[in-house]
Design an enzyme around this catalytic site. Structure first.
Site, short mmCIF file in Angstrom:
data_model
loop_
_atom_site.label_atom_id
_atom_site.label_comp_id
_atom_site.label_asym_id
_atom_site.label_seq_id
_atom_site.Cartn_x
_atom_site.Cartn_y
_atom_site.Cartn_z
N ASP A 29 -10.29 3.31 1.16
CA ASP A 29 -10.40 2.49 2.33
C ASP A 29 -11.41 3.80 3.33
O ASP A 29 -12.81 3.55 4.09
CB ASP A 29 -9.61 2.42 3.29
CG ASP A 29 -8.56 0.50 2.73
OD1 ASP A 29 -9.64 -0.18 2.61
OD2 ASP A 29 -7.76 0.96 2.11
N LYS A 47 0.80 -1.25 -0.09
CA LYS A 47 -0.20 0.00 -0.27
C LYS A 47 0.75 1.43 -0.22
O LYS A 47 0.58 2.14 -0.21
CB LYS A 47 -1.06 0.19 1.18
CG LYS A 47 -2.32 -0.60 1.17
CD LYS A 47 -3.11 -0.77 2.24
CE LYS A 47 -4.68 -1.03 2.02
NZ LYS A 47 -5.23 -1.52 3.06
P1 NAD Z 1 -2.24 -2.48 11.19
O1 NAD Z 1 -0.77 -3.69 11.78
O2 NAD Z 1 -1.63 -1.13 10.07
O3 NAD Z 1 -2.73 -1.67 12.44
C1 NAD Z 1 -2.77 -1.67 13.75
C2 NAD Z 1 -3.46 -0.85 14.71
O4 NAD Z 1 -3.67 -1.43 15.70
C3 NAD Z 1 -2.34 -0.12 14.94
O5 NAD Z 1 -2.95 1.00 15.21
C4 NAD Z 1 -1.83 -0.18 16.41
O6 NAD Z 1 -1.34 0.67 17.41
C5 NAD Z 1 -3.14 -0.51 16.85
N1 NAD Z 1 -2.99 -1.84 17.91
C6 NAD Z 1 -2.19 -3.47 17.61
N2 NAD Z 1 -2.97 -4.13 18.68
C7 NAD Z 1 -2.77 -3.31 19.64
C8 NAD Z 1 -3.74 -3.58 20.66
N3 NAD Z 1 -3.29 -5.08 21.23
N4 NAD Z 1 -4.27 -2.42 21.66
C9 NAD Z 1 -4.53 -1.43 21.07
N5 NAD Z 1 -4.29 -1.41 19.58
C10 NAD Z 1 -3.36 -1.94 19.14
O7 NAD Z 1 -3.45 -3.18 10.68
P2 NAD Z 1 -4.55 -2.69 10.20
O8 NAD Z 1 -4.41 -2.48 8.40
O9 NAD Z 1 -5.49 -1.19 10.29
O10 NAD Z 1 -6.21 -3.33 10.46
C11 NAD Z 1 -6.09 -3.41 11.53
C12 NAD Z 1 -7.89 -3.89 11.23
O11 NAD Z 1 -8.23 -3.63 10.00
C13 NAD Z 1 -8.00 -5.43 11.53
O12 NAD Z 1 -8.80 -6.28 12.12
C14 NAD Z 1 -8.35 -5.67 9.69
O13 NAD Z 1 -8.82 -6.89 10.09
C15 NAD Z 1 -9.09 -4.42 9.68
N6 NAD Z 1 -9.65 -4.18 8.39
C16 NAD Z 1 -10.64 -3.70 7.80
C17 NAD Z 1 -11.57 -3.08 6.42
C18 NAD Z 1 -12.14 -2.90 6.87
O14 NAD Z 1 -12.27 -3.21 5.32
N7 NAD Z 1 -12.93 -3.17 7.01
C19 NAD Z 1 -10.31 -2.37 6.30
C20 NAD Z 1 -8.67 -2.24 6.65
C21 NAD Z 1 -8.32 -3.34 8.07
#
Ligand code: NAD
Length: 292
Positions: A111, A75
């Protein structure tokens, strides 16, 4: 003549470049939409990481492929190969959709607009509202940026003290300094400060989880330690859609709050990409009914 369900000499390919990719719902979603609308396109996922990305982008370009989605780990790596960036991609520093128009590659991030659009579908207008958002990763960053662009009055971002904290600071800086015309104020707090989190939620219309907390391997967990932080007139959203009802969604429902999981955001980010490639609206309700 409709070309539904078959490939011929004029079929245009739309791709997805990511790894791992086998679990993706995007091919099923887009191909069903092409079929439903009788569009002569096919959507295929390709296992591509950062190492192969440049070569693949060149190859796609040589084949005059109309466009593709980009997911992890590409990305941000994709940015260097594009000719132009939409503001959605510029502000988030990430691209999930590439469109080839007359040989020029433009990157978008759908997104965040998918998140905003899904709220609109639920009758929620962000104008003048306050949001409290947890996270600053790949999902939370576009939510922060697009919700701010959609007219929020204030956004309070809570981030854990990890490698994403700097991105939370950057999101707040961009919203406060680069979106001055948007009249939105952004604040940043440590997620460890749960009392501050309580305070900010209390004055918010929307509470959004933008982290993977609630999904495997953190299934059964929530960013909210105490359910009394939530209330019945709050809108609670989650990026997690598997499970459909995360712990946060259960907590929200238990106090009578509006609970909106991540499925609609996922569907709408795809629908907005679909529209960029084809100029047509994805039949979202049909897709939802058929696939979910
Ligand atoms: P990422 O790894 O880029 O970001 C993770 C985020 O979560 C960071 O801000 C991190 O600090 C935080 N984090 C991680 N563990 C944590 C904890 N135990 N407590 C508090 N904060 C915590 O991941 P991402 O790509 O942002 O994905 C995050 C979630 O979003 C995933 O479950 C993914 O499946 C989902 N997602 C959904 C969509 C959608 O369209 N609904 C799109 C993208 C991602």
């Amino acid at each position: 003549m409709k070309n539904a369900g078959r490939i011929d000499g004029r079929t245009q390919l739309i791709g997805l470049l990511a790894t791992p990719i086998g679990h993706s719902l995007s091919p099923a979603m887009h191909n069903l939409a092409f079929e439903k609308l009788g569009l002569n396109n096919a959507y295929m996922a390709f296992e591509v990481g950062n190492e192969q990305l440049e070569e693949v982008v060149r190859g796609m370009h040589a084949l005059n492929i109309r466009g593709y989605n980009v997911s992890m780990p590409n990305k941000t790596a994709i940015l260097q190969y594009l000719d132009e960036l939409d503001d959605s991609a510029k502000f988030t520093g990430a691209v999930n959709t590439v469109v080839n128009t007359d040989g020029k590659l433009k990157g978008y991030s759908t997104d965040g607009s998918g998140y905003v659009r899904n709220l609109q579908e639920h009758g929620i207008d962000l104008k003048g509202k306050k949001m409290t958002l947890v996270g600053s990763g790949g999902a939370a960053t576009p939510i922060a940026i697009e919700a701010a662009r959609a007219g929020l009055a204030e956004i309070s971002i809570f981030a854990r003290n990890d490698q994403f904290f700097a991105r939370a600071e950057e999101n707040v800086r961009i919203i406060n300094e680069e979106m001055k015309h948007a009249q939105v104020k952004a604040n940043i707090y440590a997620l460890e400060d749960q009392e501050k989190l309580r305070e900010e939620i209390l004055t918010s219309h929307i509470f959004a989880n933008g982290t993977g907390v609630g999904m495997k391997p953190l299934e059964g967990k929530s960013v909210i330690e105490d359910v009394s932080m939530l209330r019945s007139d709050l809108i609670v959203t989650d990026v997690v859609y598997s499970p459909a009802k995360s712990k946060l969604m259960e907590q929200a429902e238990s106090v009578g709050a509006t609970a909106i999981n991540g499925l609609g955001m996922m569907l709408w980010q795809g629908a907005l990409a679909f529209e960029l490639w084809t100029g047509q609206e994805m039949p979202v309700a049909y897709i939802k009914e058929q696939l979910f």
